[in-house]
Design an enzyme around this catalytic site. Structure first.
Site: not given
Length: 358
Positions: A309-310, A313, A324
């Site tokens: 997920h990170e 970004h 997000d």
């Protein structure tokens, strides 16, 4: 060069709360009560938001990554001459159960709460001139006990145009830049370093599998990305492939990855966070203490997909970096193809569904 790094907290200021993740819910978010957000200008780039429950049901609203969050998270989109101004704040992932009561606001039908924030802190508005502010999306709600996320509610604001003094705005943004440049670097050590390296290796493997699944297409692409055409499959697969390459490179790469929070950002709700402008990722203590490396429960959280997920970004991994827009399965499957392709949790959930056999 990417370094897997860790250091005891050093910070210019303390931040208390961050972005939300939504658990699966039985009820479609489109049936939920709607929140009205009224944006007004207080002074300069300081904005007031009045959030009102326009529905007929009581709501427990999660404030993380939403109004009343004291952290430099994204609360509104800012447009200058029709183009969105890049967000320069922080994106995070937090747990979905065992939440502390201070991050929840109760709203009965017709009730409101207010929040004031400076948009110049998280966006570079130094050019000055007129800008337009607006926000919409889905915010998590909790169960009656207020500890576990159980649903989502849609929110939408008015459009607010303000005129920005570029010189004053630049000073606010400079404070954020100073914040992200004061930490010293050190290497990951001990069990946390071992756990992080294991998670990154498994993140590389899972991302490779997810890329293959995306290339193959089928029902899972329609479920998460609402499209199965060649162009969409390629975009999804390319991002997963980029994440696989980055997470497999523990000594190089384009991001700096901390095993310990260098900025005193973490709380007992936060699993990990990213500062996209710095291509910096950090784990938080509960990444190690409350989550397994892999979660076999559908839509569950774990270390591997938190790191994935990170990574999405970070624009240095694959540009543009994700936003997000929505959190959790039930919110993510409401997104259009365009929004899903730009939403971090959609990629994390798609990949996690492979591990869990969903």
């Amino acid at each position: 060069m990417r370094r897997v790094s860790g250091i005891l907290a050093v910070a210019a200021f303390t931040i208390s709360a961050f972005a939300g993740v939504i658990q699966p819910v039985a009820k479609d978010a489109r049936d939920s009560a709607e929140l009205d957000v009224k944006l007004t200008q207080v002074d300069g780039t300081v904005i007031k938001a009045v959030v009102t429950n326009n529905g007929d049901k009581d709501l427990n609203i999660l404030n993380l990554n939403f109004f009343r969050d004291t952290a430099p998270v994204k609360k509104v989109s800012i447009y200058s001459q029709g183009v969105e101004v890049p967000f320069g704040g922080i994106r995070v992932r937090h747990k979905t159960s065992g939440l502390s009561s201070d991050v929840i606001t109760y709203l009965a039908p017709g009730e409101s709460f207010e929040d004031e924030f400076d948009v110049a802190i998280t966006s570079d508005l130094s050019q000055g001139g007129p800008v337009v502010l607006q926000t919409q999306g889905y915010v998590p709600t909790t169960d009656t006990g207020g500890k576990t996320l159980s649903g989502v509610v849609r929110y939408k604001s008015n459009k607010l145009e303000i005129d920005v003094d570029g010189t004053t705005a630049a000073k606010s943004f400079a404070a954020m830049n100073q914040f992200v440049k004061i930490a010293k670097l050190s290497s990951c050590e001990g069990s946390q370093g071992d756990d992080t390296r294991r998670a990154l290796r498994d993140c590389a493997s899972l991302s490779t599998l997810a890329a293959a699944q995306a290339w193959a297409g089928g029902p899972k692409m329609l479920e998460y990305f609402k499209a199965n055409d060649d162009a969409t499959r390629k975009l999804v697969a390319d991002r997963f492939t980029a994440v696989a390459l980055e997470s497999s490179n523990l000594t190089g790469g384009s991001t700096t990855y901390y095993c310990r929070d260098p900025y005193n950002i973490c709380t007992n709700n936060i699993i990990a966070y990213t500062i996209p402008a710095e291509n910096l990722i950090s784990n938080c203590p509960i990444y190690y203490t409350e989550f397994d490396n892999v979660n076999r429960k559908c839509h569950g959280q774990d270390r591997v997909t938190t790191s994935l997920h990170e990574f999405t970004h970070a624009s240095s991994v694959f540009s543009p970096g994700t936003k997000d827009i929505a959190y959790g399965y039930n919110a993510c499957i409401l997104l259009s193809t365009r929004d899903a392709l730009n939403n971090a949790d959609t990629f994390a959930l798609f990949a996690q569904s492979i591990n869990a056999g969903c």
